[in-house]
Scaffold this active site. Structure first.
Site, mmCIF file in Angstrom:
data_model
loop_
_atom_site.group_PDB
_atom_site.id
_atom_site.type_symbol
_atom_site.label_atom_id
_atom_site.label_comp_id
_atom_site.label_asym_id
_atom_site.label_seq_id
_atom_site.Cartn_x
_atom_site.Cartn_y
_atom_site.Cartn_z
ATOM 1 N N ARG B 27 0.815 -1.213 0.000
ATOM 2 C CA ARG B 27 0.000 0.000 0.000
ATOM 3 C C ARG B 27 0.857 1.275 0.000
ATOM 4 N NH1 ARG B 27 -3.982 0.577 4.767
ATOM 5 N NH2 ARG B 27 -4.319 -1.659 4.643
ATOM 6 N N ARG B 31 -3.337 6.475 0.346
ATOM 7 C CA ARG B 31 -3.795 7.672 1.039
ATOM 8 C C ARG B 31 -2.751 8.384 1.879
ATOM 9 N NH1 ARG B 31 -8.772 6.020 4.370
ATOM 10 N NH2 ARG B 31 -8.039 3.918 3.921
ATOM 11 N N ARG B 40 -6.263 11.504 -6.993
ATOM 12 C CA ARG B 40 -7.521 10.775 -6.862
ATOM 13 C C ARG B 40 -8.745 11.694 -6.727
ATOM 14 N NH1 ARG B 40 -9.014 6.509 -3.828
ATOM 15 N NH2 ARG B 40 -10.963 7.666 -3.802
ATOM 16 N N TYR B 155 -14.836 -11.452 1.753
ATOM 17 C CA TYR B 155 -15.589 -10.230 1.455
ATOM 18 C C TYR B 155 -16.941 -10.564 0.819
ATOM 19 C CZ TYR B 155 -11.557 -7.351 2.605
ATOM 20 O OH TYR B 155 -10.530 -6.736 3.272
#
Lengths: 354, 354
Positions: B27, B31, B40, B155
């Site tokens: 990652r 963010r 984004r 999920y």
């Protein structure tokens, strides 16, 4: 001698069980029971913990329903924090939420030591509960419990449940002295809470370090184990068996078994076979420890033949472990669990040796 | 030969690294980077994954900023599910949310096999990205990735992230045949997604089984490993190193290293020392495997001297492991991480051997 025939106490002290393998369930008193939801109606979780008659009733409900071999005191790990004056609420679907999370040294002042005097409602509830438990069969032992310093700190520091515990770990590493001071205070609080329960009649204790599996071993040994030791040391003179429990603790089992000179019972979650857990615990404690576990709560939702096969695996592993075995889940009863399934689990466990 | 000097590829193939110990971060594109948040702005996560120019830009951002030794393709583990037609949204602060969770055999029909044709935007993005990566220094390898069948299934079945995975485990035990059919389909989808990335230019792959640490070993071996094997088998003829990653997998490392005849690199989280992880992996695979890890992401928030000491621990353990070492976190970069700290980590790792 009261409770001399208790299969639970016998196993927790390392004996092979004379009559049957004992079984109880973490969170057996709780939302999975319709009688619990009825008893609790109109009171919040924390309010209900302050009403001795209600605590006794809720603690006894699963004993009546399931014929489990031990009762566990109905409380919550944040109850001693609240008793010490911390603003905390239990939010449905979330868990404990702390009004003002712990951030700096100044926050230690908001966390005074806990005195036995502040726990009169707990003492009253334990006395009521044990009096009633004494009248069931040959008597049923009550397990007192407390959250361990690390898990308590994680709620205080994060402000509530957290998957990663980033703030807690950051505090441990950024200001180890403040961490040690916080954890020592929490050990005093947890230890006092355990001691109050035993002095009022509980026959055993369990220290819950539910989230400690998030730590590497070296951090556990340096920053956590001394405080868990201190919490358990608060009852070491009282002669009750002491259980130490966490989840995801495969790498920590030896260190967890070793606290305060060695625990009596080591909680093992479903990731580690019981005999393997017992060996890791014995290596850490330097002597055999009993094991408690380790049914995956998810299996309560599986077909009976699958669940039954796993119970037999658990019973065989526990017997092979050789140092005492208490059947339990690897974590608490899920609120959606079917009480009929839990009842059948107890029957199956009891039938295995009888 | 392009990328012949890549420290990452060298280590991932089991070599001791000639120039420096390679480092990248799960990652790393995300963010925590201000340039990511800017790029984004105005697009949802899943929209951004469908715009090849944006994917290339975001994938390259951490390479430019940190001088990491590998890029990881900017995507999400649910992207191949969406490409196969599953209704899914990524909700900020929650994670992937599935519109209609998987419950019964009929739901398999809503999950068709994935064809390479449906992945044109992925292929385009990989081609764009690798063309740009080739121009940085001696070239930077791109790691393609996919979620593993178990984590993808979790999920789909839970409908979103879950701590206990009760529904997923219940399905595995209640209807193993349906579970196997679902996991086989997900293996086809994940494998196709990996293959598309490698055919378009990715130099390596990583299979993410983030939540598989929730399973006992016996269940993992019987119900999960065959499908993870199938997913990785989809690229076994392409000659790229394959990494297998999960968290809380201490008891599973041997089995995870063994899938599809043995992986090249085993991801180890911060709960297990790297040399211990390497030994467990080698025992499972029957030959040495490289290790990747294992800095606790929480240490990114610790003082530099604490973080630095742990990096040196990691580098020493990785070297002692002897079969190749790629430095990484034990899990993904937290969104709140400071990019300056990650930059310093890369510098420290690279300085260690140079």
């Amino acid at each position: 001698m009261p409770l001399e025939n208790s299969a639970y106490l016998h196993a927790a002290r390392g004996g092979t069980t004379p009559r049957r393998t004992p079984v109880w369930f973490m969170r057996q008193a709780g939302r999975s029971l319709p009688e619990y939801r009825e008893a609790r109606a109109g009171t919040t979780m924390l309010e209900s913990c302050r009403i001795p008659e209600l605590v006794a009733e809720i603690t006894l409900q699963p004993v009546r329903r399931y014929d489990v071999d031990a009762a566990v005191f109905y409380s919550d790990i944040v109850v001693p924090l609240e008793a010490a004056g911390v603003g905390v609420e239990i939010v449905a679907g979330t868990g404990p939420v702390i009004a003002e999370p712990f951030r700096t040294r100044a926050d230690l002042d908001r966390l005074p030591e806990l005195s036995l005097d502040a726990l009169q409602h707990v003492t009253d509830a334990v006395a009521l509960t044990t009096a009633q438990l004494a009248g069931i069969g040959d008597g049923v032992p009550l397990i007192g419990f407390a959250g361990a310093p690390f898990t308590l700190a994680s709620y205080l520091v994060e402000g509530g449940p957290s998957r990663d515990l980033l703030r807690t770990k950051a505090l441990m590493h950024a200001d180890p002295q403040l961490w040690h001071d916080l954890a020592a205070r929490l050990a005093q609080i947890a230890g006092t809470f355990l001691r109050a329960q035993v002095l009022a009649g509980a026959s055993a204790v369990q220290l819950f370090d539910s989230w400690v599996g998030a730590l590497p071993l070296a951090d556990y040994e340096r920053l956590v184990a001394p405080h868990s030791s201190a919490a358990l040391a608060a009852v070491s003179d009282l002669g009750v068996p002491r259980t130490h429990f966490g989840t995801g603790t495969g790498e920590l089992l030896g260190a967890m078994a070793a606290v305060d000179g060695g625990v009596d019972v080591l909680g093992v979650d479903f990731r580690v076979p019981l005999d393997v857990g017992a060996a890791r615990g014995a290596a850490g404690a330097g002597r055999p420890v009993a094991v408690q576990g380790n049914l995956d709560p998810a299996l309560l939702f599986a077909p009976w033949d699958v669940l039954r096969a796993d119970l037999h695996r658990i019973l065989a592993e526990g017997e092979r472990a050789g140092g005492g075995h208490v059947v339990n889940l690897g974590h608490g009863v899920p609120p959606t669990a079917d009480p009929a399934v839990l009842a059948r689990v107890v029957e199956e466990v009891h039938a295995w040796r009888s």
